[in-house]
Design a protein around this motif. Structure first.
Motif, PDB file in Angstrom:
ATOM      1  N   GLN A  19     -10.593  10.358   5.177  1.00  0.00           N
ATOM      2  CA  GLN A  19      -9.669   9.333   4.681  1.00  0.00           C
ATOM      3  C   GLN A  19     -10.193   7.906   4.767  1.00  0.00           C
ATOM      4  N   GLY A  20     -11.434   7.731   5.143  1.00  0.00           N
ATOM      5  CA  GLY A  20     -12.102   6.440   5.020  1.00  0.00           C
ATOM      6  C   GLY A  20     -11.684   5.345   5.972  1.00  0.00           C
ATOM      7  N   ASN A  37      -5.312   2.963  -4.942  1.00  0.00           N
ATOM      8  CA  ASN A  37      -6.291   3.903  -4.396  1.00  0.00           C
ATOM      9  C   ASN A  37      -6.756   3.497  -3.001  1.00  0.00           C
ATOM     10  N   VAL A  38      -5.838   3.493  -2.075  1.00  0.00           N
ATOM     11  CA  VAL A  38      -6.180   3.161  -0.696  1.00  0.00           C
ATOM     12  C   VAL A  38      -6.306   4.430   0.135  1.00  0.00           C
ATOM     13  N   ILE A  39      -5.349   5.320  -0.074  1.00  0.00           N
ATOM     14  CA  ILE A  39      -5.363   6.557   0.686  1.00  0.00           C
ATOM     15  C   ILE A  39      -6.567   7.387   0.250  1.00  0.00           C
ATOM     16  N   PHE A  40      -7.131   8.082   1.186  1.00  0.00           N
ATOM     17  CA  PHE A  40      -8.321   8.906   0.958  1.00  0.00           C
ATOM     18  C   PHE A  40      -9.477   8.058   0.400  1.00  0.00           C
ATOM     19  N   ALA A  41      -9.695   6.937   1.082  1.00  0.00           N
ATOM     20  CA  ALA A  41     -10.842   6.115   0.698  1.00  0.00           C
ATOM     21  C   ALA A  41     -12.116   6.913   0.942  1.00  0.00           C
ATOM     22  N   TYR A  92     -14.571  -4.268  -2.511  1.00  0.00           N
ATOM     23  CA  TYR A  92     -13.300  -3.581  -2.226  1.00  0.00           C
ATOM     24  C   TYR A  92     -13.512  -2.378  -1.308  1.00  0.00           C
ATOM     25  N   LYS A 133     -10.791  -1.701   1.375  1.00  0.00           N
ATOM     26  CA  LYS A 133     -10.046  -0.436   1.299  1.00  0.00           C
ATOM     27  C   LYS A 133     -10.062   0.295   2.646  1.00  0.00           C
ATOM     28  N   VAL A 160       0.872  -1.166   0.000  1.00  0.00           N
ATOM     29  CA  VAL A 160       0.000   0.000   0.000  1.00  0.00           C
ATOM     30  C   VAL A 160       0.915   1.223   0.000  1.00  0.00           C
ATOM     31  N   PRO A 161       0.635   2.234  -0.817  1.00  0.00           N
ATOM     32  CA  PRO A 161       1.534   3.387  -0.832  1.00  0.00           C
ATOM     33  C   PRO A 161       1.573   4.080   0.534  1.00  0.00           C
ATOM     34  N   PHE A 162       2.718   4.582   0.864  1.00  0.00           N
ATOM     35  CA  PHE A 162       2.905   5.228   2.157  1.00  0.00           C
ATOM     36  C   PHE A 162       3.170   6.708   1.938  1.00  0.00           C
ATOM     37  N   LEU A 163       2.485   7.525   2.718  1.00  0.00           N
ATOM     38  CA  LEU A 163       2.690   8.969   2.576  1.00  0.00           C
ATOM     39  C   LEU A 163       4.054   9.333   3.143  1.00  0.00           C
ATOM     40  N   ILE A 181       1.971  -1.090   5.843  1.00  0.00           N
ATOM     41  CA  ILE A 181       1.763  -0.910   4.398  1.00  0.00           C
ATOM     42  C   ILE A 181       2.001  -2.198   3.603  1.00  0.00           C
ATOM     43  N   GLN A 187      -2.880   1.484   7.041  1.00  0.00           N
ATOM     44  CA  GLN A 187      -1.886   2.372   6.417  1.00  0.00           C
ATOM     45  C   GLN A 187      -1.623   3.577   7.299  1.00  0.00           C
ATOM     46  N   LEU A 228      -7.549  -1.421   4.790  1.00  0.00           N
ATOM     47  CA  LEU A 228      -6.198  -1.087   4.325  1.00  0.00           C
ATOM     48  C   LEU A 228      -5.832   0.345   4.724  1.00  0.00           C
ATOM     49  N   ALA A 229      -6.796   1.254   4.589  1.00  0.00           N
ATOM     50  CA  ALA A 229      -6.546   2.656   4.935  1.00  0.00           C
ATOM     51  C   ALA A 229      -6.294   2.798   6.436  1.00  0.00           C
TER      52      ALA A 229
END
Lengths: 186, 172
Positions: free
Chosen positions: B97-98, A181-185, B144, B148, A50-53, B160, B155, B151-152
């Motif tokens: 940010q969900g 597209n995980v961040i800002f779900a 998803y 998601k 998952v991308p990391f900020l 990650i 994260q 995952l968020a």
């Protein structure tokens, strides 16, 4: 060794009989032990990042322009999958196809990634964007396509200096799959 | 079974060789497939994993299970889902940010535990075990949207790296 007759000149019958019962006992115990302790794993895993900020500034465009690399993005919808290829030098799409979310459609996408790997064996990363309504099963289908080669495609070895990520099968088509597209779900 | 007349008394001897052959083959098969590579990861009973041609077996790690009714975190924390698994119940969502508030708090706790474990391992001169990866076990029908959110949440707690659990087509 079963009992048998040894033929000699005078037809003298000599029988040999090995007692196999202790051996059978030993085998039984061994089988029970192996059955009890073996791990028959039917559950597999596929690694995802998952991308990391990061607070670090992104690399400068001039540096990216010097050694442009191909980037592959895959977007999964409930019925279709879109493949888009660009480069780090420019965000303009160089190649694009949209296929139905079926084995045949996904095979076409794998063929595209396979060609990129053949051209550049170091190519190792695909970014996957998934729409909200897509099921986990469909997502895994696409992840399978990205990683596991279909029959008839020979694995392309990674270069000797390539650092293989932990827990990844070296015969995989790509070794890094990023969920974009995980961040800002929503 | 063979009957042999010995001194007027009848004796029976069972032919054990076919059995011995079968046992030998079975032992060879079991030894070939014998694995002592630690414990296999536990998969929640209330979910059906999707099929995959992945060959890598699932390692045990802290896991998140998403069934049709709820999300179950490693520590036993349960987050209910709305009917038809459309989303998490509104009260559990985090602002912006969900992420899911409860899941985020749990992942934060887990992260702190992992840091403590890493430091202890470092002090004892042991090699660091991979504790920064989580396992996602999700029912194949889960959208998803929910995955998601999990995952968020992870994260934002600095997890990650994930292992997505699947059902292997070829069992080994």
């Amino acid at each position: 060794m079963s009992g048998f007759k040894l033929k000699k000149r005078k037809q003298v019958a000599t029988a040999f009989d090995v007692n196999v019962t202790p051996m059978l006992d030993l085998f039984s115990v061994l089988i029970i032990f192996l059955l009890a302790t073996s791990v028959f794993s039917a559950t597999g895993e596929t690694r995802i990042e998952v991308p990391f900020l990061s607070s670090q500034p992104p690399p400068k465009q001039e540096e990216l322009d010097k050694t442009p690399e191909k980037t592959v993005n895959i977007t999964i919808d409930s019925k279709t999958v879109k493949y888009q290829q660009a480069t780090t030098a420019s965000s303009a799409i160089k190649d694009e196809i949209e296929v139905p979310l079926t084995e045949e459609g996904l095979d076409k996408i794998q063929a595209k990634i396979y060609d990129i790997r053949k051209e550049n064996p170091k190519f190792d990363k695909v970014t996957v964007f998934t729409q909200a309504e897509v099921s986990y099963e469909s997502l895994v289908m696409v992840l399978d396509t990205v990683r596991e080669l279909k029959p008839g495609r020979a694995p392309i070895p990674f270069p000797a200096d390539y650092k293989m990520p932990v827990g990844v099968d070296p015969s995989n088509l790509v070794t890094k799959v990023v969920l974009g597209n995980v961040i800002f779900a929503d | 079974m063979a009957g042999v007349d010995v001194g007027g008394k009848e004796s029976f001897s069972l032919n054990l060789y076919p059995m011995l052959d079968v046992f030998s083959i079975l032992i060879v098969f079991l030894l070939m497939n014998f694995s002592v590579s630690g414990e296999s990861a536990e998969v929640s009973a209330n979910l059906e994993l999707p099929m995959s041609s992945i060959k890598v077996s699932l390692d045990s790690a802290a896991s998140v299970a998403i069934t049709k009714n709820e999300i179950v975190l490693q520590g036993g924390v349960v987050i209910p889902l709305t009917p038809n698994s459309q989303d998490v119940v509104e009260a559990y969502k985090k602002d912006g940010q969900g992420a899911i508030r409860k899941a985020y708090d749990e992942f934060k706790k887990l992260k702190a535990q992992n840091e403590t474990l890493k430091n202890r391992q470092k002090n004892l001169g042991l090699s660091n075990s991979d504790v920064s990866t989580l396992v996602m076990q999700s029912d194949k029908t889960i959208p998803y949207r929910i995955i998601k959110r999990v995952l968020a949440s992870a994260q934002q707690a600095e997890f990650i790296s994930w292992k997505f659990a699947v059902q292997k087509r070829d069992v080994n």
